[in-house]
Design an enzyme around this catalytic site. Structure first.
Site, mmCIF file in Angstrom:
data_model
loop_
_atom_site.group_PDB
_atom_site.id
_atom_site.type_symbol
_atom_site.label_atom_id
_atom_site.label_comp_id
_atom_site.label_asym_id
_atom_site.label_seq_id
_atom_site.Cartn_x
_atom_site.Cartn_y
_atom_site.Cartn_z
ATOM 1 N N ASP A 166 1.720 -14.523 12.905
ATOM 2 C CA ASP A 166 0.489 -15.089 12.353
ATOM 3 C C ASP A 166 -0.395 -13.892 11.967
ATOM 4 O O ASP A 166 -1.036 -13.280 12.816
ATOM 5 C CB ASP A 166 -0.201 -15.955 13.407
ATOM 6 C CG ASP A 166 -1.417 -16.673 12.838
ATOM 7 O OD1 ASP A 166 -1.860 -16.322 11.711
ATOM 8 O OD2 ASP A 166 -1.937 -17.585 13.513
ATOM 9 N N LYS A 196 -8.492 -15.084 16.565
ATOM 10 C CA LYS A 196 -8.750 -14.539 15.221
ATOM 11 C C LYS A 196 -10.037 -13.728 15.177
ATOM 12 O O LYS A 196 -10.727 -13.693 14.157
ATOM 13 C CB LYS A 196 -8.795 -15.666 14.170
ATOM 14 C CG LYS A 196 -7.606 -16.597 14.169
ATOM 15 C CD LYS A 196 -6.366 -15.935 13.642
ATOM 16 C CE LYS A 196 -5.054 -16.643 13.891
ATOM 17 N NZ LYS A 196 -4.984 -18.006 14.256
ATOM 18 N N HIS A 224 -1.987 10.751 0.004
ATOM 19 C CA HIS A 224 -2.296 9.530 -0.744
ATOM 20 C C HIS A 224 -2.032 9.758 -2.224
ATOM 21 O O HIS A 224 -1.492 8.927 -2.921
ATOM 22 C CB HIS A 224 -3.762 9.130 -0.545
ATOM 23 C CG HIS A 224 -3.937 8.120 0.520
ATOM 24 N ND1 HIS A 224 -3.808 6.781 0.305
ATOM 25 C CD2 HIS A 224 -4.209 8.258 1.821
ATOM 26 C CE1 HIS A 224 -4.010 6.130 1.425
ATOM 27 N NE2 HIS A 224 -4.253 7.005 2.366
ATOM 28 N N GLU A 258 0.814 -1.200 0.000
ATOM 29 C CA GLU A 258 0.000 0.000 0.000
ATOM 30 C C GLU A 258 0.851 1.254 0.000
ATOM 31 O O GLU A 258 1.513 1.571 0.991
ATOM 32 C CB GLU A 258 -0.929 -0.008 1.222
ATOM 33 C CG GLU A 258 -1.890 -1.168 1.256
ATOM 34 C CD GLU A 258 -2.752 -1.250 -0.003
ATOM 35 O OE1 GLU A 258 -3.374 -0.235 -0.362
ATOM 36 O OE2 GLU A 258 -2.790 -2.320 -0.651
#
Lengths: 512, 512, 512, 512
Positions: C414, C340, C505, C210
């Site tokens: 993870d 998660k 951006h 990104e």
């Protein structure tokens, strides 16, 4: 016995500082415990010491100079006694001022503290509700208030004024008593409850203005009764106050957490000194940023206990603050209690009573009484579960707050606690025999059989109907409330599942 | 005019199917609108057609054979008229049975539908509360209930029985009326409100049993008044019912969503046909798994409107179900409404009134009246914000449900709606002048000035005190409630910030 | 030493039961600890005892009859050794079957347990990814997989196939290794961190695709550095597994809770026997309906620890289940862990590391570097707080998961734990000097410096860049991640406040 | 065409204001669209007009005096062209300054606006990562960075430096490119998907370092395939930016809401002018306190779209701000978007794709492959539902973020969007045939097949493997991701239900 400084500050009654002809006057009130003042050694206003000769004390009519107090001529200052102090030759500006005071008092020894109050300018010149500071519950002042309201608004208080009890009974329950709201009570039941405290059949007083509510709960009770009754269990019981301590850094906050753990016995002692009932169970500590949020958990006996845990936590915090120099700010509440609010912390860690009502509703009873099969009710439950998850609801059941609120109003509970008590976890499951197991856990049901409105006239009668007057009845009441709430879940859940729901509202409710 | 089949089913009054000597009896009730039956063409039980000769109809005392009804001899069946049907020569087993019926009725044409009811075995042999189906609000049956309760429980209902109004007034508000809860009312204020509907100074009736509540709100009102009053704004107003439709797949559910959008006008028409008041604003649709959850949003005038939106949504769903063959299951409620619950969907998308109260509290007023600087109050707010975020609370303020509940009880609101109405978003900000802007948004305040308990004796008087009797007053009431709630936030927020909090409880509350 | 029966069941390797010519074959694997089998005393299939003579054992190539095993001729069965059992003369139907086995093994004594597996019919006849059970990481099978993918899909794996390390290193990290994703790494910083474990200037590897991310974090780091750096503190460290126990009733569940408290030492012992690292800190117990949810909290050293706490909890539950006869059902996970997932329980009670990063950003640094005054940034924070409250967000800050994810990918974490690690509590406050205190608490940051992907080629290098290789580095890593996350909050928060956000951006990102 | 003033401000490139010998220099960059400057009519610094003669412009090497620009000698200023302005004879203090500029440009006419930037003092004297403003992706500067990192930290970047593609390809994806993280990819499947866009069997690239993940998903896929495959449906598709507007009062905020509704067409036009792809679907408006939070919802084609909706919303807000004088403050983001966060608003109102995967898993397949009966799996689901409700989790399923994250890394998604994409609603139901319907709705799955990392080397290959390269593939990708996630739910859900869960971790995972 060392007295925490925050508690000392509480000795000073707020709001009474004023300029009077010739000086300044303010009040001190003993909120701690019986004491005997044996010397007054200093007074200061905004940091400037005053000549003791200019200070006069007035204790219940007895007036003497500050310097006259000695061991030989002590002042008795029992709990809740107020002392008026007059400092001659002073005149204070508008706004906040600090008064320092030093004295000796048995059994505490030397006490020194500062308190602050404000000199006020603003007067609210609007008309205010008549009030008699001495005798605010006698017929004359009540009638004056009724007339004031009627005159000011043009409304009639004909029915509001028709109460059946001695208004003096409402002292401590309401200020400016002027009359009553008359809320209709209907009875449902009896409902058969198998609790550890509530055992047998109970008639349920429901105070409500919502048509169909009594009928719906009654119908659910019938289904439960025909299925053998409802089993109720209180699995936890704890009331909270949650102060926050502000530090310079997260590391200081963490050190404080460890310090609290190490000093738990003393903290408990300080907290419990304030009440013969409140027992400090444990403290949940949540650290975030530079803040330490402490959620004090107490057992509070038959009272809901919000006030007693406030006092106890205040005392504990005072003890702590006296021993710490890293605290930069402190507030007695921080939105972790979470009084009068739903919260996930209540859901997980209980507030008030955590109580579960369970029943196995027989298939044929459900079909014959409610025209719905267990599978249909269970199916609706699964889909309503997804609905509650999507909407972020605090209750995946149908309407437990309806019954809870009606019982709260009838029995003198703090009805605003419906906010917490509205949470619920409903669960259903088809048994191997084809019946339906249904249970409701209310994780934060706040009830009392002592204190608050429980001693008032109609409220006390309703508690008596439930057999919940006297000591050690609060868990019995919690069990009954839970059983009733489950009856409502059966009734409305079945009605939704069988499509009768609107029609039953139609039959009983007032239509527009 | 085609009548939706689900609505036809509602014509049949539940619960009246029974075996009688010589046959089977049940009732049908017209819940739809005035009709004239011009032919009865078929009856079937559990799928077996009955000879019309064996069927007799009893309409308000007039008895005739089913076959006798013709255009020449029609049966008038006005709205809410009930017809009893007797099928001779039948006897039904316990459990659920289906009755099919076909007839012609002006102005609807041919109607055919099936309804079901159960033959019940189970009788609840326990004693039940005395009830007179015909005349359940007259003095005798009420006295019978009082005596029953007193006998069964040993409790006295001396005060419960002391109400000042005609019990007939409670019809539609409560079943099994037996007496009243008398809740003390104190008056706070007046509070100066600058609303769009409420303008001026209002005396506030607070029905509560919690000491300090009236005093605390009164104190907050004084601060607000001295700062110029409180500005209140209702920014949204919508009431919900949220049915769920079950499909075979997510794709069918999605197609349904698009179908609903395409048929919005007809759905609105079907919904609004049920009430002269309810207006369907829009429908939020949430798809999950194979379910389509629809949250119907209505304007409901002066009523809270839960019942009317239930009926309207039911009618709309009936219309929809008649036109769809992909729906596998349907429930009128799914936990997205979210009635009697806090939810995030209420917070975001309003339930009842979304109302904001705002004030700029002057620095000197706050200091002099509450002994706290604006910065301290603002600082507490920031920290309490973090607390609410951590605890997952539904309100980042102090205690808005306290005032809301007390006003709800006084003015005949559905008090269980405290569950929704307890949510709040409090915001503070120091102004360039050093004062404090404070505002409270209540996103789901549920109030009414018509329907429910608003017409009862004391409730009506309290509404009159507020000037909220009559038409188009509900937003005025919402504004007043919000203003009062903000007064409480100022009062308790300042007390916490200034550490006086415990002591004020101590002064007014009942101690243990 | 008595072995819990649930653990015994785990000795049996799932999925290997099959009919073979002449009989039935299955495998047993020792998952417990080294043992020596000194007698095999019984085998049964679906409850029918088998003649021992028909049972043959094959242990690593050595084949012998079941009856031949004696104290004199024992079988060594070290940890993880597998034994194949062949029962001659049997043939099983499709579906589940139970195998019972009894034997004696030192040092455990007599062991008897039942396990079940299924005979399968269904074969997935579609092509499957090539796999070599013995040697699944060698070049040939990897190439075969690459060709299979390319052939089946027509896609090229030119770059996926270009990895720089020995694939054997990925054993235990991935099955069917076929190549790599190459994620660009950019470096930001150095950032000056004042932790208890991380002290000094750290270069930060960020793996991301990104645009603007590295630049934005770099900008934030510069601001922090110029303000003196960022202080980081780990205040809690705990990893969870949360089994649920189902009972007949809430009362049984409550009794179980009390039993757990009374047996805590033994439960801890059973849990900790499974690992030299995992330490059971405490167990949160939440009761609802007839369920007891237990959230086991562990310290897990340098590993994230999800696997070790699974094993430890399983062992503890096995121990418990062997001693209880009231448990009706048991599942090792219940959605309270909450692996998660974001959850409020993580927010309150930590999952992984609870870590706070703090800085006082100097006014002039903020103005000169970010063109925004502290007051503007602080104002945005207050309004964003309300926004997060309304939206029900799990983070009131700007974008901490951006930096966290980029560091997770770079350092072999993870990455799915971004779900938990995305929560955050951001707080700002203007200091008396006009600077801005800003801090971010991440309540459930899950990081490891051992296990998982931390030992892989590039991942290990990135950990080395951070000085986080070796023992006792996991809190150092947590501090660095938190510091980096705060830099991102300063950068984006300031950009939003100063309106430069879109333009940055625009400058760095790829436009469409 | 009138250009919104906020957009004009964006013409000015931040961060370039500086004192240079003889004057002050800064840059302006055209971010809007091609223009031709035909006159420069005024320059001012901090409100003081400058003599035009002292101002020099430098456009791509061509230098001329401000006054020289005329219609006859215009300056071409194409999109993204930068102009350097030098104002002689000025010298600015440290801190923020405002520059005003007026000029004429075809086709816009007269433009006048003010921008601000700061003169900075603070230099970060620490070593910084080498950077070449002109050519930051060529081998030399990359090697310089690698050496810098290795020298500064002592770490080796041997593997990080081993990438297989031209670094120029990472322009727009990362700043300071220095190498790559190599994440192992394993393939699972094929999985049979019945989508509207994805139809057939798909091999799934999973980039992960967590042992058992590929095996577990593979197992779930086998079960789904044997049951006929998985049906996937995208039911919504919308990306957000959520600005907040601050007013003086709630009433102004409400008026603004109504104004927005009335001007929706123009707002849409302003928003959509910024992109050929972004379509403004609608705006959710939430009012609270004195704030209006607007959640702009867009369709964004094949891109995830966060950047394009940022630009579009900025343009729309600019248009609005130019027409309103009641806005007191404005921020382009307010925590309602909610980018990189879980939120209830995402759950209800979608962010990215709302996609559902559904399957009916056959009883015998489940038993034979997973050794568990459908009823057991369904029972676990009910209990896990209660668990998720208690813990306040954002997902009532098992572990969907595992598969989602592995696919995100492999296919070049913005992996930090796992924060949003981790939410899930899992639902199971036993069918009349005794099989199990299982479905997962992911309400906020954020995926792209264009933009971000999707064009990078390995990422593009993995998209090609999935057949998701090219136009109009993003919903296909969403369907595949959802199908894979459901496979994981089947696999882990069944494993937990059958107690094999720990053992499968044990078999594949790296043990400690």
């Amino acid at each position: 016995m060392k007295i925490p400084s925050l508690i000392l500050k509480q000795l000073y009654t707020m709001g009474s500082l004023e300029n009077v002809p010739g000086g300044v006057r303010f009040n001190l009130k003993n909120r701690l415990s019986d004491a005997t003042v044996t010397a007054v050694s200093g007074f200061a206003i905004d940091g400037c010491k005053l000549p003791l000769a200019d200070v006069t004390l007035d204790i219940g009519g007895e007036v003497l100079a500050a310097g006259e107090v000695t061991t030989a001529r002590p002042i008795a200052l029992p709990l809740r006694r107020q002392m008026t102090v007059i400092c001659r030759g002073q005149r204070l500006e508008l706004g906040k001022h600090t008064v320092g005071i030093e004295f000796e008092a048995a059994p505490f020894g030397k006490l020194a503290f500062e308190v602050s109050d404000a000199i006020r300018e603003h007067a609210d010149h609007r008309l205010t509700v008549p009030c008699d500071k001495e005798n605010n519950y006698n017929p004359e002042i009540i009638r004056a208030r009724q007339e004031f309201v009627q005159t000011m608004t043009g409304a009639s208080l004909e029915h509001v004024a028709r109460y059946s009890f001695d208004p003096e009974r409402t002292k401590g329950n309401i200020e400016n008593f002027t009359g009553v709201a008359q809320i209709p009570i209907g009875f449902a039941g009896p409902i058969r409850i198998h609790g550890e405290h509530a055992q047998g059949d109970f008639l349920i007083p429901l105070a409500t203005t919502e048509g169909t509510l009594v009928a719906s709960y009654n119908r659910g009770m019938k289904v439960l009764n025909l299925s053998g009754g409802v089993t109720c269990t209180v699995s936890d019981d704890r009331m909270q106050r949650a102060p926050v301590f502000v530090f310079d850094s997260a590391r200081e906050a963490r050190a404080f957490r460890d310090w609290v753990a190490a000093n738990m016995d003393s903290i408990r002692e300080a907290a419990e000194a304030t009440s013969s009932v409140a027992k400090l169970l444990d403290i949940d500590i949540i650290l975030s940023n530079k803040f330490a949020y402490l959620r004090f958990n107490y057992a509070t006996g038959d009272a809901a206990g919000q006030n007693m845990v406030g006092r106890a936590t205040f005392a504990a915090c005072s003890w702590m603050l006296d021993r710490l120099d890293t605290v930069r700010s402190f507030f007695l509440e921080s939105n972790l209690a979470t009084d009068k609010k739903h919260s996930q912390i209540n859901m997980m860690r209980t507030r008030g009573k955590r109580v579960t009502a369970e029943a196995v509703v027989q298939r044929d009873v459900l079909v014959q009484q409610m025209r719905v099969e267990p599978e249909k009710l269970n199916y609706h439950m699964q889909i309503a579960n997804v609905g509650a998850f999507l909407s972020g609801a605090n209750n995946n059941g149908a309407h437990s707050p309806n019954g809870i609120t009606a019982m709260f109003i009838a029995t003198g509970q703090d009805v605003a606690n419906v906010a917490e008590s509205s949470s619920g976890i409903l669960y259903t499951e088809i048994t191997p025999e084809g019946n339906i197991y249904i249970s409701l856990t209310i994780p934060s049901l706040i009830v009392a059989t002592h204190g608050g409105g429980t001693g008032l006239a109609t409220q006390r009668e309703c508690l008596e109907v439930l057999g919940c007057l006297g000591r050690n009845k609060v868990r019995k009441l919690a069990e009954i409330v839970a059983g009733v709430a489950l009856a409502g879940e059966v009734s409305l859940g079945a009605a939704i599942s069988s499509l009768d729901w609107v029609s039953s509202h139609e039959r009983y409710g007032r239509n527009r």
